[in-house]
Scaffold this motif. Sequence first.
Motif, PDB file in Angstrom:
ATOM      1  N   UNK A   1       3.553  -6.105  -2.245  1.00 60.18           N
ATOM      2  CA  UNK A   1       2.710  -4.784  -2.032  1.00 60.18           C
ATOM      3  C   UNK A   1       1.601  -4.855  -1.263  1.00 60.18           C
ATOM      4  N   UNK A   2       1.237  -6.050  -0.939  1.00 56.68           N
ATOM      5  CA  UNK A   2      -0.144  -6.424  -0.122  1.00 56.68           C
ATOM      6  C   UNK A   2       0.211  -6.215   1.238  1.00 56.68           C
ATOM      7  N   UNK A   3      -0.722  -5.429   2.000  1.00 58.21           N
ATOM      8  CA  UNK A   3      -0.485  -5.104   3.340  1.00 58.21           C
ATOM      9  C   UNK A   3      -1.868  -5.516   4.143  1.00 58.21           C
ATOM     10  N   UNK A   4      -1.727  -6.002   5.235  1.00 59.81           N
ATOM     11  CA  UNK A   4      -2.639  -6.509   6.097  1.00 59.81           C
ATOM     12  C   UNK A   4      -2.596  -5.645   7.577  1.00 59.81           C
ATOM     13  N   UNK A   5      -4.026  -5.375   8.029  1.00 53.96           N
ATOM     14  CA  UNK A   5      -3.851  -4.593   9.387  1.00 53.96           C
ATOM     15  C   UNK A   5      -5.169  -5.106   9.973  1.00 53.96           C
ATOM     16  N   UNK A   6      -5.135  -4.651  11.442  1.00 57.45           N
ATOM     17  CA  UNK A   6      -6.244  -4.746  12.112  1.00 57.45           C
ATOM     18  C   UNK A   6      -6.764  -3.815  12.982  1.00 57.45           C
ATOM     19  N   UNK A   7      -7.922  -3.510  13.284  1.00 56.42           N
ATOM     20  CA  UNK A   7      -8.537  -2.212  13.364  1.00 56.42           C
ATOM     21  C   UNK A   7      -9.779  -2.582  14.507  1.00 56.42           C
TER      22      UNK A   7
ATOM     23  N   UNK B   1     -10.488   3.874   5.944  1.00 58.09           N
ATOM     24  CA  UNK B   1      -9.157   4.378   5.964  1.00 58.09           C
ATOM     25  C   UNK B   1      -7.995   3.360   5.592  1.00 58.09           C
ATOM     26  N   UNK B   2      -8.129   2.078   6.464  1.00 56.06           N
ATOM     27  CA  UNK B   2      -7.036   1.353   6.280  1.00 56.06           C
ATOM     28  C   UNK B   2      -7.061   0.593   5.022  1.00 56.06           C
ATOM     29  N   UNK B   3      -8.340   0.419   4.276  1.00 57.37           N
ATOM     30  CA  UNK B   3      -8.603  -0.450   3.082  1.00 57.37           C
ATOM     31  C   UNK B   3      -7.913   0.516   1.906  1.00 57.37           C
ATOM     32  N   UNK B   4      -7.680   1.991   2.279  1.00 56.61           N
ATOM     33  CA  UNK B   4      -7.200   2.739   1.019  1.00 56.61           C
ATOM     34  C   UNK B   4      -5.949   3.243   1.311  1.00 56.61           C
ATOM     35  N   UNK B   5      -5.351   2.758   2.162  1.00 61.30           N
ATOM     36  CA  UNK B   5      -3.771   3.241   2.461  1.00 61.30           C
ATOM     37  C   UNK B   5      -2.841   3.118   1.241  1.00 61.30           C
ATOM     38  N   UNK B   6      -2.017   4.120   1.066  1.00 58.03           N
ATOM     39  CA  UNK B   6      -1.131   3.852   0.093  1.00 58.03           C
ATOM     40  C   UNK B   6       0.217   2.785   0.304  1.00 58.03           C
ATOM     41  N   UNK B   7       0.845   3.071  -0.600  1.00 56.49           N
ATOM     42  CA  UNK B   7       2.300   2.200  -0.282  1.00 56.49           C
ATOM     43  C   UNK B   7       2.974   2.399   0.772  1.00 56.49           C
ATOM     44  N   UNK B   8       2.984   3.776   1.474  1.00 60.36           N
ATOM     45  CA  UNK B   8       3.792   4.275   2.436  1.00 60.36           C
ATOM     46  C   UNK B   8       2.728   3.882   3.758  1.00 60.36           C
ATOM     47  N   UNK B   9       1.882   3.391   3.804  1.00 63.09           N
ATOM     48  CA  UNK B   9       0.909   2.863   4.947  1.00 63.09           C
ATOM     49  C   UNK B   9       1.450   1.634   5.676  1.00 63.09           C
ATOM     50  N   UNK B  10       0.988   1.379   6.982  1.00 61.56           N
ATOM     51  CA  UNK B  10       1.576   0.507   7.843  1.00 61.56           C
ATOM     52  C   UNK B  10       0.966  -1.108   7.315  1.00 61.56           C
ATOM     53  N   UNK B  11       1.802  -2.097   7.670  1.00 65.73           N
ATOM     54  CA  UNK B  11       1.413  -3.464   7.490  1.00 65.73           C
ATOM     55  C   UNK B  11       1.848  -3.947   8.858  1.00 65.73           C
TER      56      UNK B  11
END
Length: 244
Positions: free
Chosen positions: A189-195, A222-232
């Motif tokens: 469930x953990x997601x990591x993204x770069x901005x 926005x990326x800190x608060x993404x839901x389960x359908x957010x990008x990874x």
Amino acid sequence: MTVSQKIALVTGATRGIGLETVRQLAQAGVHTLLAGRNRERAGEAASRLQAEGLPVDAIALDVTDGKSIAAAVAEVRERYGRLDILVNNAGILVDEFGRAPSEQTLDTWRTTFDTNLFALIAVTQAFLPLLKAAPAGRIVNVSSILGSIALHKDPASPIYDFKVPAYNVSKSAVNAWTVQLAYELRDTPLKVNTIHPGYVKTDMNSGEGAIEIPEGAKTSVEMALIGADGPNGSFSHLGQELPW
């Protein structure tokens, strides 16, 4: 703090984009830890936000110091038992303007990478167990469009002539690290993204940016608060995918 309230930590948060990221996360109801190398300065910044009625606490964290990282992790573990959001915001730009890429000193490269890449990895590795203890942890790595190799090689791009090589390459490496970690976390469930925050008016560029600090913090929040359908494993600015 309620049991259900998310816990966030933002590095390099005593001023600029980091401080505003703390404010916006707290305004969204997240209990946010304002991290800075100097506990007194972090405490002063946190007090100003607390005076606005925001759920903010200070924490001492020098991202280049292993003992400081370990102490911060121990403090978060003892107080909260988990971490829902980690925003790796701390960064430096020490390239000497006017020098060609081949003329930047090796010390400049090492100093830049120590903070912008190696410290980011060290902080992430240290907090990863607490992020995995959260229901759906989020990691946001603050990079820059200046880390885009595709845009740097394109003569038509707006950054083609902006070569501050140690900084630029360190951000390219942050992007690459993000992709590697995202692969590791792909089935969790953990997601990591770069901005890319945007070309923001901060102390780093002597206020010569194109947008104000509140706008610059938006993508991290926005990326800190993404839901389960957010990008990874994405690289974006305000919802727009950016070229690697």
